[in-house]
Enzyme design. Structure first.
Site, PDB file in Angstrom:
ATOM      1  N   HIS A 158       0.818  -1.178   0.140  1.00 60.77           N
ATOM      2  CA  HIS A 158       0.050  -0.172  -0.046  1.00 60.77           C
ATOM      3  C   HIS A 158       0.881   1.317   0.036  1.00 60.77           C
ATOM      4  O   HIS A 158       2.231   1.125   0.237  1.00 60.77           O
ATOM      5  CB  HIS A 158      -1.028   0.172   1.273  1.00 60.77           C
ATOM      6  N   CYS A 184       3.481  -4.536   6.776  1.00 61.53           N
ATOM      7  CA  CYS A 184       2.892  -4.167   5.305  1.00 61.53           C
ATOM      8  C   CYS A 184       4.188  -3.601   4.610  1.00 61.53           C
ATOM      9  O   CYS A 184       5.376  -3.286   5.219  1.00 61.53           O
ATOM     10  CB  CYS A 184       1.846  -3.495   5.066  1.00 61.53           C
TER      11      CYS A 184
END
Length: 209
Positions: A158, A184
Site C-alpha cells: 500500500h 506491510c
C-alpha cells in the site's frame, strides 16, 4: 495501521465490497472500515528535499513519494511471467519478468526489531482483496491502493501512511527506504497505484532478507 487485519467482504462478479476489517497490518484487535477516498482525493503533503540518509547497508536519499521511484513504468504483456521480489535488507521491491529485473521500487517494510511488526518472509501469492483506500481509527493512519498478499487483508502492499482526510503523514512518508511499517510493504503513491492496477491475482511474491 500497516499490519491490518480485516474481515473483508469482497465480491466476485458485480462489485461486492463494503466494509474492510483491518488489524493495523497484522494486529488482530483493530476494526477498520474502507472509505471511498479513491483516486481523485487530493493529497496535500509536499515532497521532502532530498538528502542523504543511512539505511542498513546502503545510503539512500529521501524519496519523493509523489513520483514513481524507479522512473517510467514498464508495459506488461497479458502473458508475461511477472512476479515480485521484496528485499528487506535493501528496502526494495523488484518487479521481475521471469529471471529479468524490469523495475525497482523503494519501499518500507516492517520493523524487524519487533516480531509484531516484522514483515513475514517466504513465498506468497497476491490475493483477491484490494482497494483504493482504508483508514484505521486505532492507529489514526490510512493508505491508498492496497493489495493483499497474506492472510486476506492482513499483510498488504500500500501507499505511504495518510491521515483520515487522505493527507500524507510526512514523518512516515520520509521513511521510505527504511524499515518503518507494522509488517506491510509501504510504497510511494504512484508505485502503490501501479501495483494495484497492474499486478494480477495469484502473482507470486517472494520476500527475503
Amino acid at each position: 495501521m500497516d499490519k491490518l487485519r480485516r474481515s473483508l467482504g469482497i465480491g466476485f462478479g458485480f462489485l461486492l465490497c463494503s466494509m474492510i476489517f483491518l488489524s493495523g497490518c497484522g494486529n488482530s484487535n483493530t476494526h477498520v472500515n474502507e472509505k471511498s477516498a479513491g483516486m481523485d482525493k487530493k493529497v496535500n503533503s509536499k515532497p521532502l528535499v532530498k538528502k542523504s540518509l543511512s539505511s542498513k547497508n546502503q545510503k539512500v536519499k529521501e524519496v519523493n513519494w509523489l513520483l514513481p521511484t524507479g522512473g517510467a513504468y514498464p508495459k506488461l504483456g497479458s502473458n508475461d511471467p511477472i512476479w515480485i521480489k521484496v528485499s528487506k535488507a535493501k528496502q526494495r521491491v523488484y518487479i521481475m519478468k521471469g529471471s529479468a529485473l524490469i523495475y525497482t521500487m523503494v519501499v518500507s517494510t516492517g520493523i524487524d526489531s519487533n516480531p509484531e511488526t516484522s514483515t513475514p518472509e517466504g513465498t506468497f501469492y497476491i490475493q483477491r482483496e484490494r482497494g483504493t483506500w482504508f483508514y484505521s481509527p486505532r492507529v489514526k493512519e490510512g493508505a491508498k491502493y492496497w493489495v493483499s498478499w497474506k492472510n486476506h487483508g492482513e499483510y498488504l502492499f500500500h501507499s505511504v501512511a495518510m491521515d483520515e482526510n487522505g493527507n500524507v503523514i510526512t514523518s512516515e512518508a520520509k521513511k521510505l527506504g527504511h524499515e518503518a511499517s507494522h509488517g506491510c510493504v509501504r510504497l510511494a503513491i504512484p508505485d502503490a497505484k501501479w501495483i494495484y492496477n497492474n499486478i494480477k491475482y495469484n502473482t507470486k511474491v517472494v520476500i527475503g532478507s
